[in-house]
Design an enzyme around this catalytic site. Sequence first.
Site, short mmCIF file in Angstrom:
data_model
loop_
_atom_site.label_atom_id
_atom_site.label_comp_id
_atom_site.label_asym_id
_atom_site.label_seq_id
_atom_site.Cartn_x
_atom_site.Cartn_y
_atom_site.Cartn_z
N LYS A 132 0.87 -1.19 0.00
CA LYS A 132 0.00 0.00 0.00
C LYS A 132 0.90 1.23 0.00
O LYS A 132 1.43 1.63 1.04
CB LYS A 132 -0.89 -0.03 1.25
CG LYS A 132 -2.22 0.66 1.11
CD LYS A 132 -2.17 2.14 0.82
CE LYS A 132 -1.82 2.97 2.03
NZ LYS A 132 -1.61 4.41 1.67
N GLU A 172 9.33 1.53 10.88
CA GLU A 172 10.34 2.57 10.64
C GLU A 172 9.60 3.89 10.76
O GLU A 172 8.81 4.23 9.87
CB GLU A 172 10.93 2.46 9.23
CG GLU A 172 11.60 1.14 8.92
CD GLU A 172 13.03 1.09 9.43
OE1 GLU A 172 13.50 2.06 10.03
OE2 GLU A 172 13.67 0.04 9.23
N CYS A 178 13.04 11.11 7.29
CA CYS A 178 12.84 10.64 8.66
C CYS A 178 14.11 10.79 9.48
O CYS A 178 14.07 11.12 10.66
CB CYS A 178 12.39 9.20 8.64
SG CYS A 178 13.47 8.18 7.63
N GLU A 212 8.79 16.34 15.49
CA GLU A 212 9.27 16.23 14.13
C GLU A 212 8.53 17.24 13.24
O GLU A 212 7.31 17.24 13.20
CB GLU A 212 9.03 14.80 13.63
CG GLU A 212 9.60 14.56 12.25
CD GLU A 212 9.32 13.13 11.77
OE1 GLU A 212 8.17 12.67 11.92
OE2 GLU A 212 10.24 12.51 11.23
P1 NAD Z 1 1.82 8.49 7.68
O1 NAD Z 1 2.07 7.63 8.87
O2 NAD Z 1 0.71 9.44 7.72
O3 NAD Z 1 1.61 7.60 6.39
C1 NAD Z 1 2.47 6.56 6.03
C2 NAD Z 1 1.68 5.51 5.30
O4 NAD Z 1 0.73 4.95 6.19
C3 NAD Z 1 0.89 6.04 4.11
O5 NAD Z 1 0.89 5.06 3.11
C4 NAD Z 1 -0.51 6.19 4.69
O6 NAD Z 1 -1.54 6.10 3.76
C5 NAD Z 1 -0.57 5.01 5.64
N1 NAD Z 1 -1.51 5.17 6.75
C6 NAD Z 1 -2.05 6.31 7.25
N2 NAD Z 1 -2.87 6.02 8.28
C7 NAD Z 1 -2.83 4.67 8.44
C8 NAD Z 1 -3.44 3.77 9.36
N3 NAD Z 1 -4.24 4.20 10.32
N4 NAD Z 1 -3.16 2.46 9.25
C9 NAD Z 1 -2.32 2.00 8.30
N5 NAD Z 1 -1.73 2.81 7.40
C10 NAD Z 1 -1.97 4.13 7.47
O7 NAD Z 1 3.21 9.18 7.42
P2 NAD Z 1 3.57 10.17 6.22
O8 NAD Z 1 3.05 11.49 6.62
O9 NAD Z 1 3.18 9.62 4.93
O10 NAD Z 1 5.16 10.11 6.27
C11 NAD Z 1 5.90 10.90 7.09
C12 NAD Z 1 6.35 10.14 8.31
O11 NAD Z 1 7.03 8.93 7.96
C13 NAD Z 1 7.33 10.92 9.11
O12 NAD Z 1 6.99 10.84 10.47
C14 NAD Z 1 8.66 10.24 8.85
O13 NAD Z 1 9.61 10.39 9.84
C15 NAD Z 1 8.26 8.83 8.67
N6 NAD Z 1 9.26 8.11 7.86
C16 NAD Z 1 10.08 7.22 8.49
C17 NAD Z 1 11.05 6.54 7.79
C18 NAD Z 1 11.97 5.57 8.46
O14 NAD Z 1 12.63 4.80 7.78
N7 NAD Z 1 12.04 5.55 9.79
C19 NAD Z 1 11.17 6.73 6.41
C20 NAD Z 1 10.32 7.63 5.79
C21 NAD Z 1 9.35 8.31 6.54
#
Ligand code: NAD
Length: 498
Positions: free
Chosen positions: A200, A274, A308, A405
């Site tokens: 997804k 992650e 991240c 963040e």
């Molecule tokens: P997000 O958590 O909103 O979304 C990430 C993914 O999860 C998307 O595909 C989204 O559609 C899905 N999602 C949203 N709500 C969900 C739920 N309730 N259940 C399951 N899936 C759901 O994050 P974002 O805003 O897309 O990305 C930014 C965040 O990701 C930042 O906090 C960043 O630090 C983190 N990030 C971490 C890493 C790492 O390797 N640690 C890498 C990239 C991004």
Amino acid sequence: MSHNEETPRKSGSNPAERFADYVPSIESRDIVSIRSRNGLLIDGAWVDAADGRTFTTVEPATGEALAEIALGGTEDVDRAVAAARHAYDSVWRDMPGAERARYLFRLARLLQDRAREFAVLETIDGGKPIRESRDIDIPLAAAHLFHHAGWADKLDLAVPGMRAAPLGVIGQITPWNFPLLMVAWKIAPALACGNTVVLKPAETTSLTTLLLGELTREAEFPPGVLNIVTGAGDTGAALAAHGGIDKVAFTGSTEVGKSIRRAVAGTPVRLTLELGGKGAHIVCDDAAMDQAIEGVVDGIFFNQGHVCCAGSRLLVQEGIADAFVDRLRDRIGRLRVGDPLDKNTDVGAINSAEQLARIVEHVEGARQEGCEVYQPPCALPERGWFHAPTIVTGVGGSERIAREEVFGPVLTVQTFRTEREAVDRANATRYGLSAGIWTEKGSRILWFANHLRAGVVWANTFNKFDPASPFGGVRESGFGREGGRQGLQEYLTLAPVR
Ligand code: NAD
Ligand code: MG
């Protein structure tokens, strides 16, 4: 007037204007053809969502709609999981590793062949500078596929004395900041180990993932080995809570990571997370200044700070702090903010209107809490979502900007006197993903690395990634590793060889 339409100015004596003359060099978008309607990839075929719903993906640099994408629901997740299970049982699990490797090598080569198309598409859909998608995202995604293809027939060597077997069907959820790269980090080890996948991707940046899905068809992957169910949070939640999967691998925010952890609690479903970060750079007074300036700038302004493991907090030793911050201010005055398709651009578009609003709110909050906010004079494009590189000083550590963040091009600055103080400040966060140390002294590097609570510590460099090197966090930045042997083990069950 947008940055790129400015009439070239004459070089002035002001250092900030020294690099002002330049000619825009816009990468052509002709190489990509974006389908107006995009389906889900289930069992090797493109299909509409069961209830026919769609959503729109937009171009962050213009705010204009790019394409309609199928919005997957629970019925679609069901179908995808069933297809993945069937592919696992009937072909993928028992296929000799060397043969699975051939599919992955083929996919990696196809991605390389079409690297330019992927890079342009990534930049259009997500807003990151073309230089980054071209030089970092796409080559690293291919490298991950190649690296893991090489493991597929050597899994019993991954952990000496242990026999390796796949887990089954993996549900994978990725974020928008490195769209294709995060997908490669997820699918490459999963498939190499003999698992099948339901993926997804993030809703604002699905297009390169869908194109990769098309490449798996060209590479004649057995149907159902890789399924893609596009959609937003509800689609991700349906996948994470699906009873038919054996593992969830999630990259995204800490908040969503916690909800997924609750969803799988008490079940045998394995989980790796992650999550977010609040990385610190520690710049000691003996550091090579130019190198440290470039590293700190790259660590936070790279990819608009949508990283991240970004080094969003600068901790600089008191004796050099003023000089260092002056040079930083000067340096960010030379960053080019604007059209992500311009090969000169350093800071591209913010991924979405919501993300831009979050960043602006954080910076406003910092002002209200008494911090000093510096932004160099720079003309932002009139349309699309952009944010100037920002340095926040006068930070004590308790302010929201220092703790949460931001996920944008915003650097906070604090000073320290002793190494102990630097470590205490760096560790004063609920996160623990990354840190950077800048010093000439090897013993200092080792001492810091041992005392920092961070999954990844870079020394005299930052944001370096390699498929052979494990990446991941501690504390609220998550658990599990991606890359290296450690990352491979997250997709295997291991039993002692008798
Ligand atoms: P997000 O958590 O909103 O979304 C990430 C993914 O999860 C998307 O595909 C989204 O559609 C899905 N999602 C949203 N709500 C969900 C739920 N309730 N259940 C399951 N899936 C759901 O994050 P974002 O805003 O897309 O990305 C930014 C965040 O990701 C930042 O906090 C960043 O630090 C983190 N990030 C971490 C890493 C790492 O390797 N640690 C890498 C990239 C991004
Ligand atoms: Mg988009």
